[in-house]
Design an enzyme around this catalytic site. Structure first.
Site, PDB file in Angstrom:
ATOM      1  N   CYS A  80       0.988  -1.098  -0.204  1.00 41.99           N
ATOM      2  CA  CYS A  80       0.102   0.004  -0.301  1.00 41.99           C
ATOM      3  C   CYS A  80       0.890   1.064   0.114  1.00 41.99           C
ATOM      4  O   CYS A  80       1.765   1.221   0.754  1.00 41.99           O
ATOM      5  CB  CYS A  80      -0.907  -0.232   1.298  1.00 41.99           C
ATOM      6  SG  CYS A  80      -1.641   1.348   1.770  1.00 41.99           S
ATOM      7  N   CYS A 194      -0.893   3.774  -6.190  1.00 45.02           N
ATOM      8  CA  CYS A 194      -1.863   3.190  -5.330  1.00 45.02           C
ATOM      9  C   CYS A 194      -1.862   1.822  -5.760  1.00 45.02           C
ATOM     10  O   CYS A 194      -2.169   1.489  -7.106  1.00 45.02           O
ATOM     11  CB  CYS A 194      -3.171   3.847  -5.490  1.00 45.02           C
ATOM     12  SG  CYS A 194      -4.291   3.099  -4.359  1.00 45.02           S
TER      13      CYS A 194
HETATM   14  N1  DGL Z   1      -4.105   0.650  -1.714  1.00 46.10           N
HETATM   15  C1  DGL Z   1      -3.686   1.795  -1.046  1.00 46.10           C
HETATM   16  C2  DGL Z   1      -2.644   2.539  -1.642  1.00 46.10           C
HETATM   17  O1  DGL Z   1      -1.746   1.991  -2.315  1.00 46.10           O
HETATM   18  C3  DGL Z   1      -4.750   2.818  -0.613  1.00 46.10           C
HETATM   19  C4  DGL Z   1      -6.333   2.610  -0.742  1.00 46.10           C
HETATM   20  C5  DGL Z   1      -6.858   3.701   0.552  1.00 46.10           C
HETATM   21  O2  DGL Z   1      -7.216   4.764   0.370  1.00 46.10           O
HETATM   22  O3  DGL Z   1      -6.879   2.900   1.640  1.00 46.10           O
HETATM   23  O4  DGL Z   1      -2.365   3.738  -1.442  1.00 46.10           O
END
Ligand code: DGL
Length: 269
Positions: A80, A194
């Site tokens: 993430c 993301c």
């Molecule tokens: N998957 C997460 C990232 O890579 C973010 C998603 C969220 O806002 O929770 O930033």
């Protein structure tokens, strides 16, 4: 960091706020098919992108600490960008297992662009991070980097995993907004900062049109995990486990989508 050889059944943890980390899982499975993996989604905290730095750091450090202890992990990957750009250093300081982070792929994008204009889409929290400023200064100082928050794409990617129709309008508006920034017409490379966004690649490619390439970190992260675990024994005795922090019907909707990634055991943490 411990130098002892881990137990062959000790799992690798992939951690995200939701289903974004599955893009890393898909790459990891290609290069380490024999590794035991636990996929953890902090769906009780989703979306991270709209939380403060303090909230994200506390959640991520707390959860990863508890997971490391309870699940006897060999390595944890924060799959993430939001959590990594905010909490990676703090998590590394407190945990004794190797921690792999996910940071916006500005370096490879800078090597690929021919126009010198790079778009970057991520969450609200990611795009304001000093971590991103430092990557830009280090690898793209001679380029133009246009950053845009695209929180609607997180929900769109979650919807895709639930088998629901994807909001292509939101994706089209994101592309338009990036193009409308000064210099935006010359964007030829877009960083998907993301982990949710590669789940929407066909729609993103259609929205940006021909001549735009997309860059994200999933493959590089999988290779980093493989290199950190090189020489270790793996014994994958059970089906991979998916953990969610929030129980209930919400999880049911993801069952089929998770099964496509080999995640057929689902529990709450
Ligand atoms: N998957 C997460 C990232 O890579 C973010 C998603 C969220 O806002 O929770 O930033």
């Amino acid at each position: 960091m411990t130098s002892e050889m881990p137990d062959p059944s000790a799992p690798i943890l992939l951690f995200d706020s939701g289903v974004g980390g599955l893009t890393v899982l898909a790459e990891l499975r290609r290069i380490l098919p024999q590794a035991p993996v636990i996929y953890a989604a902090d769906n009780a905290g989703l979306p991270y992108g709209e939380k403060s730095e303090a909230q994200i750091a506390a959640r991520v450090a707390g959860l990863l600490g508890r997971m490391t202890e309870r699940l006897s992990l060999r390595l944890a990957c924060i799959a993430c960008n939001t959590a990594s750009t905010i909490a990676l250093d703090a998590v590394r300081e407190v945990l004794e297992i190797p921690i792999v982070g996910t940071v916006p792929a500005i370096k490879p994008a800078a090597a690929l662009t021919t126009t010198g204009v790079i778009g970057l889409i991520g969450t609200e929290a990611t795009i304001r991070q000093g971590y991103v400023d430092r990557l830009e200064a280090r690898f793209a100082a001679d380029k133009t980097l246009l950053r845009l928050a695209a929180p609607e794409l997180v929900s769109a990617a979650e919807a895709r995993l639930r088998g629901e129709p994807v909001d292509s309008m939101a994706i089209g508006l994101t592309a338009q907004a990036l193009r409308a920034m000064p210099g935006g017409q010359a964007i030829d490379t877009v960083v998907l900062a993301c982990t949710h966004f590669p789940l929407l690649l066909p729609e993103l490619a259609a929205a940006f049109g021909p001549g735009v390439q997309f860059v994200h970190g999933a493959e590089g992260i999988a290779r980093r995990i493989a290199s950190l675990t090189e020489g270790q024994q793996f014994s994958r005795e059970q089906r991979d486990l998916a953990l969610f922090t929030k129980d209930g019907e919400a999880i049911e909707a993801y069952r089929d989508g998770l099964a496509k990634y080999g995640l057929t055991r689902i529990e709450t943490f």
